[in-house]
Scaffold this motif. Sequence first.
Motif, mmCIF file in Angstrom:
data_model
loop_
_atom_site.group_PDB
_atom_site.id
_atom_site.type_symbol
_atom_site.label_atom_id
_atom_site.label_comp_id
_atom_site.label_asym_id
_atom_site.label_seq_id
_atom_site.Cartn_x
_atom_site.Cartn_y
_atom_site.Cartn_z
ATOM 1 N N VAL A 3 -105.039 4.570 16.533
ATOM 2 C CA VAL A 3 -105.353 5.789 16.069
ATOM 3 C C VAL A 3 -106.338 6.270 17.133
ATOM 4 N N THR A 65 -110.261 5.916 20.834
ATOM 5 C CA THR A 65 -109.371 5.032 20.125
ATOM 6 C C THR A 65 -110.013 4.078 19.027
ATOM 7 N N ASP A 68 -107.259 1.632 13.681
ATOM 8 C CA ASP A 68 -106.375 2.404 12.611
ATOM 9 C C ASP A 68 -107.258 3.353 12.088
ATOM 10 N N GLN A 69 -106.625 4.224 11.135
ATOM 11 C CA GLN A 69 -107.251 5.507 10.506
ATOM 12 C C GLN A 69 -108.551 4.954 9.593
ATOM 13 N N ILE A 99 -105.801 14.268 15.956
ATOM 14 C CA ILE A 99 -105.773 12.809 15.692
ATOM 15 C C ILE A 99 -104.218 12.371 15.812
ATOM 16 N N THR A 100 -104.190 11.326 16.436
ATOM 17 C CA THR A 100 -102.995 10.865 16.970
ATOM 18 C C THR A 100 -102.644 9.514 16.395
ATOM 19 N N GLN A 101 -101.461 8.923 16.245
ATOM 20 C CA GLN A 101 -101.075 7.529 15.989
ATOM 21 C C GLN A 101 -100.412 7.104 17.381
#
Length: 112
Positions: A3, A65, A68-69, A99-101
């Motif tokens: 994330v 980066t 994970d969330q 916020i990106t995956q």
Amino acid sequence: MAVSMVVVASRPPDWTQEQFTAWWRGPHAAAARVLPGLIAYRHGVVTKDFDNPDGTGWDGHAVLTFADQQALDAAFASPEWATATEQTKGMRGRRIILITQEVDLLEEGADA
């Protein structure tokens, strides 16, 4: 899945791009690079805006980066986050924060 927090920003109206870049890569980076769980931190200076070739409204971007969330949420709750964001108060520039995956599209099978 990784994330990232992606920030696109413009400098304060009374700063040059060089001043803004020096601040972002200097004192602000020093405060942000200690965020708990941060696994990558990149910064770029905008050199051309394809949608506005006569003059961009943006001066730089950063990508922070996390694994994970949950790791990003822990960073947001940390005292280090409070310190890093305190520096940006009252700057008078503009910003977009996403916020990106992420998926690495160069990895084999990433399109699946």
